[in-house]
Design an enzyme around this catalytic site. Structure first.
Site, PDB file in Angstrom:
ATOM      1  N   THR A   1      40.062  29.047  48.553  1.00 17.13           N
ATOM      2  CA  THR A   1      39.138  28.916  47.424  1.00 17.13           C
ATOM      3  C   THR A   1      39.736  28.069  46.305  1.00 17.13           C
ATOM      4  OG1 THR A   1      39.940  31.022  46.587  1.00 17.13           O
ATOM      5  CG2 THR A   1      37.903  31.082  47.827  1.00 17.13           C
TER       6      THR A   1
ATOM      7  N   VAL B   1      49.308  33.199  36.299  1.00 17.15           N
ATOM      8  CA  VAL B   1      49.021  34.383  35.489  1.00 17.15           C
ATOM      9  C   VAL B   1      47.659  34.247  34.835  1.00 17.15           C
ATOM     10  CG1 VAL B   1      49.759  35.782  33.511  1.00 17.15           C
ATOM     11  CG2 VAL B   1      51.472  34.750  35.003  1.00 17.15           C
TER      12      VAL B   1
ATOM     13  N   LYS C   1      53.227  39.338  37.388  1.00 20.23           N
ATOM     14  CA  LYS C   1      52.752  38.490  36.277  1.00 20.23           C
ATOM     15  C   LYS C   1      53.503  38.813  34.993  1.00 20.23           C
ATOM     16  CE  LYS C   1      48.268  37.899  38.464  1.00 20.23           C
ATOM     17  NZ  LYS C   1      46.974  38.576  38.729  1.00 20.23           N
TER      18      LYS C   1
END
Lengths: 428, 428
Positions: free
Chosen positions: B14, B133, B206
């Site tokens: 994607t 992130v 993250k």
């Protein structure tokens, strides 16, 4: 030994003091990030004798602008004195002398940004103005750098802390406009002449700056339909709340088919909208991009240290550019022919409040006027105002500005109807 | 003629599709901003025959990584294939061949960021990872550039969209963990093995990346106390709501006296806290700076186009650097010795829920345990669970992690008490 970057500051008010304070406090991090020891050499003040908030050691105070502008050791001038004419003159002089300039002056950038940018480029100087919009929120750099990959469709901003403070107080404490204005003035959030804030002029200037960066278009203040908050009554806030909305003063810049519409005015936001949760003196900018979707940047819109943080982040960029030898590249290179969306193509839902004589036939006449203008009703509430008058609140379907103005012009012509409020409504 | 900047893309999922789409759609703006025509030359895929979401014209598909990594015309490699070992290998190869790299791979950057940054610098190449992130939110660049002037004190992030979606559903629709997990899996928000998301591992990675940029410190995942959302019951959400809080999975990195504490876990946020309004799959990062105060950056945390926007904004930075001849400067030059705050100095309020035998003396014992550990109660609710058991909910005063753990260890030792939930509480 570490290289030195010497700064001259024009103005020693709250922001100027904040800049000096931050450069001192965060010296270690700043020099690690830039490789420069950035220090203030001279500060231009109006009065040498005035008491200062911080110690004035390590730099020189002067009342003579040439002491700063003609000092060959000063590489960067920070303009935080405000005003337009004098600030423009000093900045032009600094740029022509090959000094980089950082300014927090939104009025100046909104009115003369194009001229100053051109002079900066001609002299291979940096000109940055992050602090001019939304104080501590790094919105300009975000639009120019991080959202460069995207096609920005719409920018909506709560960019005036004074009016947002007042509207928040009116909403949460059910106070009147006059009461909250007095409170804001007492707290120092509003000036004794609050015109620029409450009439939306300050917000309009910030929207002009953001429009230039987000859409590459130069919009004149005259082309920004600007309405303030003076007319907002506790009734409007109450009714809007019951309908599921909060009223905020919002600046909107929207592009449609290569044309832009910029306006400032009270807007009804659904309670769950991220902007509806922005309270008191905080600011936020809500950006819609074709690819990224909806993002929001929130923070303090003013204040000594937040605004000074943005000024110093600009100074850091000047320092990085100096190290890399890349000063003088335009902050924003995205440009488009400026075209305005005609009123026939600016669409919104609207909240309207009016009073009318409470007699048979008036309501019919009202609905006929809107029907003939092609403006449909989404919601309508009527209640008695006094024995002879009724209050009517209408939320329209989405309609063009041209159609709405046509309907309102006809309402205004009717002696038995008085239009009291007209605000845009944003849907969730 | 406009200069060309050719890109090789590793992976055609994607995000890869999104990057190709955005480079095409926003070509005009991108070339105006960078002076380059940025185009994709080759895409590495696993299977040549698979149907693609967009047309695959204008570039070549290949299953051989060398076709991309050894192509001298490819100046930038975009890594959006995921995984750790292979991605690391390809990126190292690309950097050593002098190619700039843009990656969205948070796992890789969290684990091997330091190594990759060093190799990039040794080869004078750019290495950017904004998309790793909070998807579409330009948080890394904001921390590194715009907040460079400030001393960041605390970063709190809702950085996992899957768990935020699930908690939002549990709160608004009063569903169980199992129900909302099934729903998230059906909608494609959660994977069939949801461990990385629901156990907080993704969020912890993250937070490691943000800690490196915000505080200049390298924290190992092992040093991030990580708790997920599996144990959260509808009762916790209900009780928290009644007490004025919403439960969110929050990653927190906080600096105190030159030491940092990083953790991930369910947190009770006051309803008026800006993070409490971040719903469904959205992400937000709330940053507290010494000077700027509180700011928040909100937007889509994942998704094809938002994530691809961040990748393309990194590509734009590579292109600008190429034009200015400034490639290869470290994205972040702020570094500090990594020190961890000892548990005795990590303070928080806590929400605790436990059951205990409903007999005389047990409650006294419970209060004695907490008193002896020096943990005070801000709020306490007890209600019958069944005929023999009572549920007790405690909100403590601010206490050190060490003290709390001492109290909990003793509760765990008592056969008549069961600790069910322990979450941090943030004050407004």
């Amino acid at each position: 030994m570490e290289a030195k970057l010497q700064v001259g500051v024009l103005g020693f008010g709250t922001v100027g003091s904040g800049v000096i304070h931050i450069l001192e406090e965060h010296q270690e991090k700043i020099s690690q990030v830039t490789g420069y020891h950035i220090s203030v050499k001279k500060v231009l003040v109006r009065n040498l004798e005035k008491n200062r908030r911080y110690e004035t050691k390590g730099f020189e105070l002067t009342t003579n602008p040439s002491d700063v502008l003609d000092d060959p050791e000063i590489a960067v001038v920070v303009e935080v004195m405000g005003s337009i004419t004098t600030a423009r003159e000093y900045i032009l002089q600094a740029l022509k002398a090959g000094k980089h300039v950082v300014t927090a002056n939104k009025d100046l950038i909104a009115l003369h940004g194009d001229e100053l940018v051109a002079v900066a480029q001609a002299n291979k100087c940096d000109l940055f103005y992050e602090a001019s919009v939304a104080g501590g929120i790094p919105i300009l750099r975000t639009i120019v750098n991080s959202l460069a990959a995207d096609k920005i469709q719409k920018v909506m901003g709560i960019v005036n802390g004074t009016t947002n403070f007042m509207l928040t107080k009116m909403t949460t404490e059910k106070k009147s406009y006059e009461e909250v204005l007095a409170e804001a003035q007492e707290l120092g959030f509003a000036e004794s002449d609050p015109t620029n804030d409450v009439d939306g002029i300050d917000a309009a200037r910030k929207m002009v700056i953001m429009t230039r960066l987000a859409f590459g278009m130069n919009v004149d203040l005259d082309n920004v339909e600007t309405n303030g908050i003076r007319g907002i009554s506790p009734e409007d806030i109450e009714v809007a709340y019951q309908l599921g909305y909060k009223i905020k003063l919002v600046g909107t810049a929207e592009e449609t088919n290569g044309m832009v519409n910029v306006n400032v005015g009270p807007v009804l936001l659904p309670k769950a909208h991220p902007l509806a949760g922005v309270n008191y003196e905080n600011n936020a900018v809500f950006v819609t991009g074709a690819a990224v979707g909806e993002t929001m940047f929130y923070g303090p819109g003013a204040g000594e240290l937040p605004t000074a943080t943005s000024v110093v982040s600009d100074l850091i960029t000047v320092a990085k550019n100096s190290r890399l030898g890349t000063n003088g590249n335009a902050f924003n290179s995205y440009k488009h022919e400026t075209k305005h969306t005609p009123k026939e193509q600016v669409f919104s839902k609207y909240y309207l409040r009016l009073t009318m004589d409470d007699k048979t036939g008036t309501f019919l006449k009202l609905t006929q006027i809107f029907a003939e203008a092609g403006v449909g009703f989404d919601k309508i509430l009527q209640q008695p105002y006094d024995d002879f008058t009724a209050t009517v609140v209408i939320v329209t379907h989405s309609t063009s500005q041209a159609q709405l103005e046509q309907a309102i012009a006809r309402v205004t012509d009717e002696p038995e109807m008085q239009m009291l409020a007209k605000y845009s409504v944003v849907e969730g």
